[in-house]
Design an enzyme around this catalytic site. Structure first.
Site, short mmCIF file in Angstrom:
data_model
loop_
_atom_site.label_atom_id
_atom_site.label_comp_id
_atom_site.label_asym_id
_atom_site.label_seq_id
_atom_site.Cartn_x
_atom_site.Cartn_y
_atom_site.Cartn_z
N ASP A 45 49.42 25.88 130.73
CA ASP A 45 49.52 25.12 131.97
C ASP A 45 48.86 23.62 131.90
O ASP A 45 48.93 22.71 132.73
CB ASP A 45 49.05 25.85 133.22
CG ASP A 45 47.52 26.21 133.06
OD1 ASP A 45 46.96 25.84 132.09
OD2 ASP A 45 47.00 26.74 134.11
N SER A 46 48.24 23.45 130.77
CA SER A 46 47.72 22.00 130.35
C SER A 46 48.89 21.04 130.48
O SER A 46 48.79 19.89 130.50
CB SER A 46 47.02 21.98 129.10
OG SER A 46 47.92 22.48 128.15
N LYS A 114 49.31 34.45 129.40
CA LYS A 114 47.87 34.44 129.51
C LYS A 114 47.41 34.10 130.79
O LYS A 114 47.91 33.51 131.52
CB LYS A 114 47.36 33.23 128.41
CG LYS A 114 46.21 32.85 128.58
CD LYS A 114 45.52 31.80 127.26
CE LYS A 114 46.11 30.42 127.81
NZ LYS A 114 45.35 29.83 128.81
N GLU A 116 43.73 33.57 132.97
CA GLU A 116 42.19 33.19 133.11
C GLU A 116 41.41 34.25 133.86
O GLU A 116 41.73 34.37 135.05
CB GLU A 116 42.34 31.74 133.67
CG GLU A 116 42.98 30.82 132.66
CD GLU A 116 42.78 29.30 133.02
OE1 GLU A 116 41.77 28.94 133.96
OE2 GLU A 116 43.39 28.31 132.57
N GLU A 183 36.94 29.41 125.59
CA GLU A 183 37.07 27.76 125.77
C GLU A 183 35.55 27.37 126.07
O GLU A 183 34.95 28.02 127.00
CB GLU A 183 37.85 27.51 126.87
CG GLU A 183 38.14 25.94 126.92
CD GLU A 183 39.25 25.48 127.85
OE1 GLU A 183 40.24 26.28 127.93
OE2 GLU A 183 39.29 24.15 128.23
#
Ligand code: KIV
Length: 265
Positions: A45-46, A114, A116, A183
């Protein structure tokens, strides 16, 4: 080359073979990743930051993720294709989480999603897994939580925060995720988590002891005009090269040097 699956990644961890992952948002880059033998292509989603010009990843929608995943899928033959579940597509309602994960798989062509977060989002992960969608976790600096975290800061620096991250990692593994992105955490904490788990860890700003590494492709290719974070090694300076090319083209058109006879019919 054999298709990479979540099982392949677990085997790579067992054999001690590093996993190489990159983000990817379009078809030509997807073909490039395949040709280079990259193991995981993450439609992150970057893309909100690097492709859509948003200030952060929060505005990204499931439809945008589906659109970019479809593009990557068209030229993907080897890498495991993972698609990010965007903010608010999974946290509040496990059934909606499964439905949205299903959209990314069924319509986008993702082979895994993915998400978070740790123990907080286990109900969503359980429901997504029930829908037979493989899930990758993401702990440490989770960009969808920047408002709560107070910015893009290294996580796990205090003993208590580190303990919580280890608990989260174990809980994700027990629930059935096949890998975890770590991260921006200290390298020794990443090492501890990596050694504790039997599933692979994929680090970004988490040091060299992870089972694999991932970077945002625009950062490592030097495509952005913003300075990259400390952990990014720039393998090219494509923005500088592209700017030079565009300036040369502009000059050629202004001076009528282009198109010359050789470029005319
Ligand atoms: O969105 C993304 O690109 C990511 C990577 C930084 C892991 O989540």
């Amino acid at each position: 080359m054999d298709k990479v699956t979540p099982v392949t990644l677990e085997e790579m961890k067992r054999k001690g073979e590093p996993i190489v992952a990159l983000t990817c948002y379009d078809a030509p880059t997807s073909a490039l990743l395949d040709e280079a033998g990259i193991d995981v292509a993450l439609v992150g989603d970057s893309l909100g930051n690097v492709k859509l010009g948003y200030e952060n990843t929060l505005p990204v929608t499931v439809w945008e993720m589906r659109h970019y995943t479809q593009a990557v899928k068209r030229r993907n033959s080897r890498a495991l294709l993972v698609s990010d579940m965007p903010y608010l597509s999974y946290e509040t309602d496990p059934r909606e989480a499964a439905r949205n994960a299903g959209i990314l798989m069924k319509e986008g062509g993702a082979e895994a999603v993915k998400v978070e977060g740790g123990r907080r989002i286990l109900p969503a992960i359980q429901m997504i897994l029930k829908a037979n969608v493989p899930v990758m976790g993401h702990l440490g600096l989770t960009p969808q939580s920047i408002r709560r975290l107070g910015g893009y800061r290294v996580q796990g620096r205090t003993k208590e925060n580190a303990r919580e991250l280890i608990k989260d990692a174990k809980a994700l593994e027990q629930t059935g995720v096949f890998a975890i992105v770590l991260e921006c955490i200290p390298k020794d904490l990443a090492k501890r988590i990596t050694n504790t788990l039997s599933i692979p860890t994929i680090g970004i700003g988490a040091g060299r002891f992870c089972d694999g590494q991932i970077l945002v492709i625009d950062d490592m290719l030097g495509l952005s005009d913003a300075p990259p974070p400390k952990f990014v090694k720039k393998y090219a300076s494509l923005r500088t090269q592209a700017l030079k090319a565009v300036l040369r083209y502009r000059k050629d058109v202004k001076t009528r040097r282009y198109p010359s006879v050789e470029y005319s019919y």
